[in-house]
Design a protein around this motif. Structure first.
Motif, PDB file in Angstrom:
ATOM      1  N   GLY A 143       0.807  -1.208   0.000  1.00 61.00           N
ATOM      2  CA  GLY A 143       0.000   0.000   0.000  1.00 61.00           C
ATOM      3  C   GLY A 143       0.842   1.260   0.000  1.00 61.00           C
ATOM      4  N   LEU A 144       1.983   1.231   0.703  1.00 61.90           N
ATOM      5  CA  LEU A 144       2.851   2.392   0.745  1.00 61.90           C
ATOM      6  C   LEU A 144       3.444   2.687  -0.627  1.00 61.90           C
ATOM      7  N   VAL A 145       3.843   1.639  -1.344  1.00 61.58           N
ATOM      8  CA  VAL A 145       4.372   1.817  -2.703  1.00 61.58           C
ATOM      9  C   VAL A 145       3.330   2.489  -3.589  1.00 61.58           C
ATOM     10  N   ALA A 146       2.095   1.995  -3.532  1.00 62.73           N
ATOM     11  CA  ALA A 146       1.029   2.574  -4.345  1.00 62.73           C
ATOM     12  C   ALA A 146       0.705   3.995  -3.901  1.00 62.73           C
ATOM     13  N   ALA A 147       0.725   4.249  -2.597  1.00 61.85           N
ATOM     14  CA  ALA A 147       0.417   5.587  -2.094  1.00 61.85           C
ATOM     15  C   ALA A 147       1.441   6.607  -2.572  1.00 61.85           C
ATOM     16  N   VAL A 148       2.707   6.231  -2.615  1.00 58.47           N
ATOM     17  CA  VAL A 148       3.744   7.157  -3.061  1.00 58.47           C
ATOM     18  C   VAL A 148       3.518   7.547  -4.518  1.00 58.47           C
ATOM     19  N   GLU A 149       3.103   6.587  -5.348  1.00 63.32           N
ATOM     20  CA  GLU A 149       2.785   6.910  -6.738  1.00 63.32           C
ATOM     21  C   GLU A 149       1.680   7.950  -6.811  1.00 63.32           C
ATOM     22  N   ASP A 150       0.651   7.783  -6.005  1.00 60.88           N
ATOM     23  CA  ASP A 150      -0.463   8.730  -6.022  1.00 60.88           C
ATOM     24  C   ASP A 150      -0.088  10.058  -5.376  1.00 60.88           C
ATOM     25  N   CYS A 151       0.803  10.039  -4.396  1.00 57.39           N
ATOM     26  CA  CYS A 151       1.277  11.297  -3.814  1.00 57.39           C
ATOM     27  C   CYS A 151       1.986  12.145  -4.861  1.00 57.39           C
ATOM     28  N   SER A 152       2.704  11.500  -5.771  1.00 59.22           N
ATOM     29  CA  SER A 152       3.339  12.239  -6.867  1.00 59.22           C
ATOM     30  C   SER A 152       2.289  12.924  -7.732  1.00 59.22           C
ATOM     31  N   ARG A 153       1.163  12.243  -7.948  1.00 60.47           N
ATOM     32  CA  ARG A 153       0.085  12.826  -8.750  1.00 60.47           C
ATOM     33  C   ARG A 153      -0.548  14.013  -8.028  1.00 60.47           C
ATOM     34  N   VAL A 154      -0.793  13.875  -6.730  1.00 65.49           N
ATOM     35  CA  VAL A 154      -1.382  14.977  -5.961  1.00 65.49           C
ATOM     36  C   VAL A 154      -0.498  16.216  -6.026  1.00 65.49           C
ATOM     37  N   ALA A 155       0.802  16.011  -6.005  1.00 66.16           N
ATOM     38  CA  ALA A 155       1.731  17.143  -6.048  1.00 66.16           C
ATOM     39  C   ALA A 155       1.619  17.929  -7.347  1.00 66.16           C
ATOM     40  N   ARG A 156       1.109  17.284  -8.395  1.00 69.77           N
ATOM     41  CA  ARG A 156       0.978  17.961  -9.687  1.00 69.77           C
ATOM     42  C   ARG A 156      -0.419  18.542  -9.913  1.00 69.77           C
ATOM     43  N   LEU A 157      -1.335  18.311  -8.979  1.00 72.67           N
ATOM     44  CA  LEU A 157      -2.724  18.722  -9.156  1.00 72.67           C
ATOM     45  C   LEU A 157      -3.080  19.888  -8.249  1.00 72.67           C
ATOM     46  N   GLU A 158      -4.166  20.575  -8.600  1.00 75.61           N
ATOM     47  CA  GLU A 158      -4.706  21.641  -7.775  1.00 75.61           C
ATOM     48  C   GLU A 158      -6.050  21.208  -7.193  1.00 75.61           C
ATOM     49  N   PRO A 159      -6.453  21.778  -6.046  1.00 74.64           N
ATOM     50  CA  PRO A 159      -7.686  21.329  -5.383  1.00 74.64           C
ATOM     51  C   PRO A 159      -8.955  21.521  -6.202  1.00 74.64           C
ATOM     52  N   TYR A 160      -8.948  22.413  -7.201  1.00 71.99           N
ATOM     53  CA  TYR A 160     -10.129  22.590  -8.039  1.00 71.99           C
ATOM     54  C   TYR A 160     -10.309  21.439  -9.025  1.00 71.99           C
ATOM     55  N   ASP A 161      -9.249  20.678  -9.258  1.00 68.31           N
ATOM     56  CA  ASP A 161      -9.299  19.555 -10.202  1.00 68.31           C
ATOM     57  C   ASP A 161      -9.986  18.372  -9.522  1.00 68.31           C
ATOM     58  N   PRO A 162     -11.048  17.810 -10.128  1.00 65.13           N
ATOM     59  CA  PRO A 162     -11.703  16.645  -9.510  1.00 65.13           C
ATOM     60  C   PRO A 162     -10.746  15.482  -9.254  1.00 65.13           C
ATOM     61  N   ALA A 163      -9.652  15.401 -10.025  1.00 64.75           N
ATOM     62  CA  ALA A 163      -8.684  14.324  -9.827  1.00 64.75           C
ATOM     63  C   ALA A 163      -7.942  14.460  -8.500  1.00 64.75           C
ATOM     64  N   PHE A 164      -7.898  15.669  -7.946  1.00 58.00           N
ATOM     65  CA  PHE A 164      -7.240  15.905  -6.661  1.00 58.00           C
ATOM     66  C   PHE A 164      -7.912  15.074  -5.574  1.00 58.00           C
TER      67      PHE A 164
END
Length: 368
Positions: A143-164
């Motif tokens: 789960g930690l490995v997968a979470a780190v991948e998604d944390c990278s995505r969050v870092a590139r997104l803004e809160p207005y984006d539904p993907a956030f």
């Protein structure tokens, strides 16, 4: 990251480049007798020729470090500096560290994730409780490995984006295993067993004049998730100092992740800024969803840390403790500080959403 040979756990578990299976099966009995002479002979017998070790794959090198590490920790537990007793192991440990791009001794990854299950399990004591602790720690890493991948995505997104919000919800599902892990530990690993029996095997070992921590659960890098969610710009000096000491024990890809994101803007800061710009009575639905999702992840982290402190307090109670600091080099007071920081950020996110909630709107999980 998923192409990293360090994530090919089955290959590493299966590897036995030192031919150590039979010898390491006898280590728990040696430890029970505190037989440092036998442990010294075992370590000397397993040290490979450096030229041969230099030809190994990363998987084989990781397996070799895993197997040598069980003997390093065993000797130190009984008061022997391993490399003073077997100096010929030093160049091999340094070579394996370079080959795997990790510290020149075993880490929590070697002791849990890369440790074969069943009859080939590498263990200090051979006790079922030790195996349960290894399994409780092991279950966190996928789960930690997968979470780190998604944390990278969050870092590139803004809160207005539904993907956030959607990405944060995935992170919440990934990291929920840490709460399952701590619950399993509470249920199956008595604090006195850890404090008195296991903790002495995780002492520092000196390698080329530097002390390296043992392969304890405290090395599980939950700070990877903290980093992009809040820590990169909302930390404190004590946590930063702890991370500086912990970072060398992380996988190479995770050290790169830290270097990439440590100067970034956290999810909490991005959400706070977005909310502060809103002048209407009601937040846009995208921001409401982002606040709710970020709050859910932070609550999971908060829950884990509160339970972790409970375990740590029992294990390091005055009547039990043999050490002033935890196996990861941190006192219980630092765990409390990190919990407080997590709680403060979770409260900030919750209040940001509440600030713009219309009168009479529900205050529940769906709105929090």
């Amino acid at each position: 990251m998923f192409g990293d040979p360090r994530h090919r756990t089955e290959d590493i578990r299966a590897a036995d480049p030192l031919g150590a299976d039979a010898l390491l099966a006898a280590v728990p009995a040696m430890n029970a007798r505190a037989d440092t002479a036998a442990l010294t002979v075992a370590l000397r017998a397993l040290v490979p020729d450096p030229d041969r070790a230099a030809q190994w794959s990363v998987a084989a090198a990781l397996a070799a470090m895993r197997d040598l590490g069980i003997l390093l920790g065993s000797l130190k537990r009984h008061g022997v500096q391993p490399l003073a007793a077997v100096p010929e192991a030093l160049p091999v440990l340094e070579l394996l560290g370079r080959r795997t791009d990790m510290v020149p001794r075993d880490t929590v990854h070697h002791y849990t994730t890369w440790n074969p299950p069943g009859r080939r399990r590498r263990s200090y004591t051979g006790h079922p409780v030790e195996a349960r602790l290894q399994e409780a720690v092991r279950m966190v890493f996928p789960g930690l490995v997968a979470a780190v991948e998604d944390c990278s995505r969050v870092a590139r997104l803004e809160p207005y984006d539904p993907a956030f919000a959607a990405t944060l919800d995935r992170i919440a599902r990934h990291v929920r295993t840490i709460v399952d892990s701590i619950d399993l530990t509470v249920a199956q690993v008595p604090p006195e067993y850890f404090a008195v029996t296991l903790r002495p095997y995780f002492e520092e070992v000196e390698v080329a004049g530097r002390d390296y921590l043992g392969p304890a659960a405290a090395q599980v890098p939950l700070w990877l998730v903290d980093l992009t969610l809040w820590q990169c710009d909302r930390s404190d000096a004590a946590y930063d100092a702890f991370l500086a000491e912990s970072l060398p024990y992380a996988l190479p890809g995770w050290r790169e992740f830290h270097a990439l994101h440590r100067g970034g803007v956290s999810a909490v800061s991005k959400l706070s800024a977005a909310v502060s710009w809103e002048r209407m009575d009601r937040l846009p639905p995208e921001l409401v969803a982002s606040a709710a999702a970020l709050g859910r992840v932070l609550r999971i982290l908060k829950t884990f840390r509160a339970r972790h402190i409970g375990i740590a307090r029992k294990a390091y109670d005055d009547d039990l403790r043999l050490y002033e600091e935890g196996s990861g080099g941190a006192p219980v007071a630092l765990l409390r500080s990190i919990l407080d920081l997590t709680r403060e950020n979770e409260t900030l996110v919750r209040r940001a959403a509440v600030r713009h909630r219309p009168a009479g709107a529900p205050v529940g999980p769906a709105a929090a």
